[in-house]
Design a protein around this motif. Structure first.
Motif, PDB file in Angstrom:
ATOM      1  N   ASP A  32     -82.270  -0.682 -23.780  1.00 66.23           N
ATOM      2  CA  ASP A  32     -81.534  -1.459 -22.784  1.00 66.23           C
ATOM      3  C   ASP A  32     -82.019  -1.068 -21.386  1.00 66.23           C
ATOM      4  O   ASP A  32     -81.778   0.046 -20.929  1.00 66.23           O
ATOM      5  N   LYS A  33     -82.675  -1.992 -20.718  1.00 68.35           N
ATOM      6  CA  LYS A  33     -83.239  -1.718 -19.386  1.00 68.35           C
ATOM      7  C   LYS A  33     -82.196  -1.815 -18.273  1.00 68.35           C
ATOM      8  O   LYS A  33     -82.432  -1.335 -17.162  1.00 68.35           O
ATOM      9  N   ASP A  34     -81.038  -2.423 -18.553  1.00 68.25           N
ATOM     10  CA  ASP A  34     -80.109  -2.757 -17.483  1.00 68.25           C
ATOM     11  C   ASP A  34     -78.795  -1.986 -17.481  1.00 68.25           C
ATOM     12  O   ASP A  34     -78.100  -1.992 -16.468  1.00 68.25           O
ATOM     13  N   ILE A  35     -78.431  -1.346 -18.574  1.00 67.13           N
ATOM     14  CA  ILE A  35     -77.135  -0.663 -18.605  1.00 67.13           C
ATOM     15  C   ILE A  35     -77.085   0.411 -17.522  1.00 67.13           C
ATOM     16  O   ILE A  35     -78.088   1.075 -17.241  1.00 67.13           O
ATOM     17  N   ALA A  36     -75.930   0.529 -16.886  1.00 66.71           N
ATOM     18  CA  ALA A  36     -75.774   1.515 -15.813  1.00 66.71           C
ATOM     19  C   ALA A  36     -75.814   2.926 -16.402  1.00 66.71           C
ATOM     20  O   ALA A  36     -75.092   3.228 -17.355  1.00 66.71           O
ATOM     21  N   ILE A  37     -76.668   3.771 -15.824  1.00 65.64           N
ATOM     22  CA  ILE A  37     -76.766   5.177 -16.230  1.00 65.64           C
ATOM     23  C   ILE A  37     -76.649   6.031 -14.979  1.00 65.64           C
ATOM     24  O   ILE A  37     -77.331   5.786 -13.982  1.00 65.64           O
ATOM     25  N   THR A  38     -75.779   7.028 -15.057  1.00 65.95           N
ATOM     26  CA  THR A  38     -75.659   8.025 -13.991  1.00 65.95           C
ATOM     27  C   THR A  38     -76.015   9.373 -14.590  1.00 65.95           C
ATOM     28  O   THR A  38     -75.525   9.736 -15.655  1.00 65.95           O
ATOM     29  N   LEU A  39     -76.869  10.103 -13.911  1.00 69.27           N
ATOM     30  CA  LEU A  39     -77.286  11.438 -14.333  1.00 69.27           C
ATOM     31  C   LEU A  39     -76.716  12.451 -13.360  1.00 69.27           C
ATOM     32  O   LEU A  39     -76.981  12.386 -12.161  1.00 69.27           O
ATOM     33  N   VAL A  40     -75.908  13.391 -13.882  1.00 70.48           N
ATOM     34  CA  VAL A  40     -75.290  14.428 -13.066  1.00 70.48           C
ATOM     35  C   VAL A  40     -75.943  15.753 -13.430  1.00 70.48           C
ATOM     36  O   VAL A  40     -76.016  16.117 -14.611  1.00 70.48           O
ATOM     37  N   THR A  41     -76.418  16.484 -12.416  1.00 72.86           N
ATOM     38  CA  THR A  41     -77.094  17.746 -12.672  1.00 72.86           C
ATOM     39  C   THR A  41     -76.890  18.719 -11.522  1.00 72.86           C
ATOM     40  O   THR A  41     -76.783  18.299 -10.371  1.00 72.86           O
ATOM     41  N   THR A  42     -76.853  20.000 -11.846  1.00 78.35           N
ATOM     42  CA  THR A  42     -76.672  21.014 -10.808  1.00 78.35           C
ATOM     43  C   THR A  42     -77.965  21.318 -10.063  1.00 78.35           C
ATOM     44  O   THR A  42     -77.953  22.048  -9.088  1.00 78.35           O
ATOM     45  N   ASP A  43     -79.074  20.772 -10.527  1.00 79.02           N
ATOM     46  CA  ASP A  43     -80.358  21.018  -9.867  1.00 79.02           C
ATOM     47  C   ASP A  43     -80.948  19.715  -9.362  1.00 79.02           C
ATOM     48  O   ASP A  43     -80.253  18.723  -9.209  1.00 79.02           O
ATOM     49  N   SER A  44     -82.248  19.708  -9.139  1.00 82.99           N
ATOM     50  CA  SER A  44     -82.911  18.523  -8.577  1.00 82.99           C
ATOM     51  C   SER A  44     -83.298  17.479  -9.619  1.00 82.99           C
ATOM     52  O   SER A  44     -83.730  16.395  -9.259  1.00 82.99           O
ATOM     53  N   ALA A  45     -83.180  17.804 -10.901  1.00 84.19           N
ATOM     54  CA  ALA A  45     -83.493  16.897 -12.018  1.00 84.19           C
ATOM     55  C   ALA A  45     -84.984  16.663 -12.210  1.00 84.19           C
ATOM     56  O   ALA A  45     -85.388  15.702 -12.853  1.00 84.19           O
ATOM     57  N   ASP A  46     -85.821  17.547 -11.665  1.00 89.19           N
ATOM     58  CA  ASP A  46     -87.256  17.390 -11.874  1.00 89.19           C
ATOM     59  C   ASP A  46     -87.571  17.387 -13.367  1.00 89.19           C
ATOM     60  O   ASP A  46     -86.955  18.118 -14.144  1.00 89.19           O
ATOM     61  N   ARG A  47     -88.537  16.553 -13.737  1.00 90.56           N
ATOM     62  CA  ARG A  47     -88.952  16.482 -15.146  1.00 90.56           C
ATOM     63  C   ARG A  47     -90.103  17.449 -15.387  1.00 90.56           C
ATOM     64  O   ARG A  47     -91.119  17.406 -14.682  1.00 90.56           O
ATOM     65  N   TYR A  48     -89.922  18.313 -16.349  1.00 90.55           N
ATOM     66  CA  TYR A  48     -90.960  19.256 -16.763  1.00 90.55           C
ATOM     67  C   TYR A  48     -90.724  19.581 -18.228  1.00 90.55           C
ATOM     68  O   TYR A  48     -89.632  19.375 -18.750  1.00 90.55           O
ATOM     69  N   HIS A  49     -91.749  20.071 -18.871  1.00 83.72           N
ATOM     70  CA  HIS A  49     -91.646  20.403 -20.290  1.00 83.72           C
ATOM     71  C   HIS A  49     -91.244  21.871 -20.409  1.00 83.72           C
ATOM     72  O   HIS A  49     -92.060  22.768 -20.192  1.00 83.72           O
ATOM     73  N   LYS A  50     -89.985  22.114 -20.724  1.00 82.40           N
ATOM     74  CA  LYS A  50     -89.427  23.462 -20.712  1.00 82.40           C
ATOM     75  C   LYS A  50     -90.216  24.480 -21.544  1.00 82.40           C
ATOM     76  O   LYS A  50     -90.378  25.627 -21.113  1.00 82.40           O
ATOM     77  N   PRO A  51     -90.721  24.122 -22.723  1.00 81.34           N
ATOM     78  CA  PRO A  51     -91.490  25.120 -23.480  1.00 81.34           C
ATOM     79  C   PRO A  51     -92.697  25.679 -22.731  1.00 81.34           C
ATOM     80  O   PRO A  51     -93.158  26.778 -23.034  1.00 81.34           O
ATOM     81  N   MET A  52     -93.178  24.957 -21.723  1.00 83.65           N
ATOM     82  CA  MET A  52     -94.313  25.457 -20.932  1.00 83.65           C
ATOM     83  C   MET A  52     -93.943  26.688 -20.111  1.00 83.65           C
ATOM     84  O   MET A  52     -94.824  27.451 -19.711  1.00 83.65           O
ATOM     85  N   LEU A  53     -92.659  26.915 -19.866  1.00 84.82           N
ATOM     86  CA  LEU A  53     -92.241  28.082 -19.092  1.00 84.82           C
ATOM     87  C   LEU A  53     -92.691  29.383 -19.761  1.00 84.82           C
ATOM     88  O   LEU A  53     -92.999  30.356 -19.090  1.00 84.82           O
ATOM     89  N   THR A  54     -92.734  29.391 -21.081  1.00 88.80           N
ATOM     90  CA  THR A  54     -93.084  30.619 -21.797  1.00 88.80           C
ATOM     91  C   THR A  54     -94.556  30.981 -21.653  1.00 88.80           C
ATOM     92  O   THR A  54     -94.923  32.130 -21.839  1.00 88.80           O
ATOM     93  N   MET A  55     -95.389  30.017 -21.329  1.00 89.76           N
ATOM     94  CA  MET A  55     -96.830  30.266 -21.227  1.00 89.76           C
ATOM     95  C   MET A  55     -97.357  30.207 -19.802  1.00 89.76           C
ATOM     96  O   MET A  55     -98.487  30.563 -19.542  1.00 89.76           O
ATOM     97  N   ALA A  56     -96.549  29.735 -18.874  1.00 88.11           N
ATOM     98  CA  ALA A  56     -97.031  29.426 -17.527  1.00 88.11           C
ATOM     99  C   ALA A  56     -97.588  30.642 -16.783  1.00 88.11           C
ATOM    100  O   ALA A  56     -98.599  30.531 -16.102  1.00 88.11           O
ATOM    101  N   ILE A  57     -96.939  31.794 -16.894  1.00 87.59           N
ATOM    102  CA  ILE A  57     -97.430  32.967 -16.168  1.00 87.59           C
ATOM    103  C   ILE A  57     -98.794  33.385 -16.689  1.00 87.59           C
ATOM    104  O   ILE A  57     -99.710  33.650 -15.916  1.00 87.59           O
ATOM    105  N   SER A  58     -98.950  33.409 -18.014  1.00 93.23           N
ATOM    106  CA  SER A  58    -100.246  33.817 -18.572  1.00 93.23           C
ATOM    107  C   SER A  58    -101.351  32.814 -18.241  1.00 93.23           C
ATOM    108  O   SER A  58    -102.524  33.153 -18.278  1.00 93.23           O
ATOM    109  N   GLN A  59    -100.980  31.586 -17.915  1.00 93.29           N
ATOM    110  CA  GLN A  59    -101.960  30.564 -17.544  1.00 93.29           C
ATOM    111  C   GLN A  59    -102.102  30.433 -16.026  1.00 93.29           C
ATOM    112  O   GLN A  59    -102.715  29.491 -15.545  1.00 93.29           O
ATOM    113  N   ASN A  60    -101.503  31.363 -15.287  1.00 94.72           N
ATOM    114  CA  ASN A  60    -101.552  31.349 -13.821  1.00 94.72           C
ATOM    115  C   ASN A  60    -101.016  30.048 -13.223  1.00 94.72           C
ATOM    116  O   ASN A  60    -101.561  29.552 -12.228  1.00 94.72           O
ATOM    117  N   LYS A  61     -99.981  29.499 -13.816  1.00 93.71           N
ATOM    118  CA  LYS A  61     -99.385  28.269 -13.297  1.00 93.71           C
ATOM    119  C   LYS A  61     -98.156  28.611 -12.472  1.00 93.71           C
ATOM    120  O   LYS A  61     -97.434  29.546 -12.781  1.00 93.71           O
TER     121      LYS A  61
END
Length: 166
Positions: A32-61
């Protein structure tokens, strides 16, 4: 902080802008492209792939390297009303309303609560790691969120550190 909804339908409110929250939005928009959706979040809601957090330091990211889309851009592209930096203080299931407060409020004792209604509610708030009581809080880092990952990187950049990863 306000949310506009049509008088007949309040739409879907999703609490939480992590992987689960954004996947719910993607699934709804596929149907459904038109239904009203509201997203409530305590942060900025940036999209990222959370599992990457575990490898990011070793990859210098850096945290910014992991962000695929800012919350505002992702919300605009998905036709979502984004209430970023906003906390849900209460859910009234009888009246189908959420009570909200700004996470960036300057005076917590003097706060006006906003309310928004919903037809459907999705709680996609994710996990909250348990903090071991026997360890000093200033020495333990839970890297379960991109902002916390960025803070850890800043701390590690201050000089040589002894680190144990559990």
């Amino acid at each position: 902080m306000s949310a506009e909804h049509s008088s007949t339908s309040k739409g879907i409110v999703i609490v939480g802008a992590g992987l689960a929250g954004w996947h719910v939005i993607d699934a709804i928009r596929a149907k459904d492209k038109d239904i009203a959706i509201t997203l409530v979040t305590t942060d900025s809601a940036d999209r990222y792939h959370k599992p990457m957090l575990t490898m990011a330091i070793s990859q210098n990211k850096r945290a910014s390297d992991l962000v695929r889309a800012t919350g505002s851009d992702a919300a605009k592209n998905a036709n979502v009303n984004l209430l970023a930096n906003t906390q849900v203080s209460d859910i009234d299931s009888a009246s189908q309303q959420l009570h909200l407060i700004s996470a960036t409020r300057s005076d917590p004792a003097n706060v006006d609560y906003a309310t928004i209604g919903y037809d459907k509610l999705v709680l996609a708030m994710g996990a909250h790691p348990i903090f071991p009581q026997s360890l000093p809080e200033d020495l333990v880092w839970h890297v379960n969120h991109i902002e916390r990952f960025g803070q850890l990187q800043e701390k590690l950049a201050t000089g040589s550190q002894h680190v144990a990863i559990v």
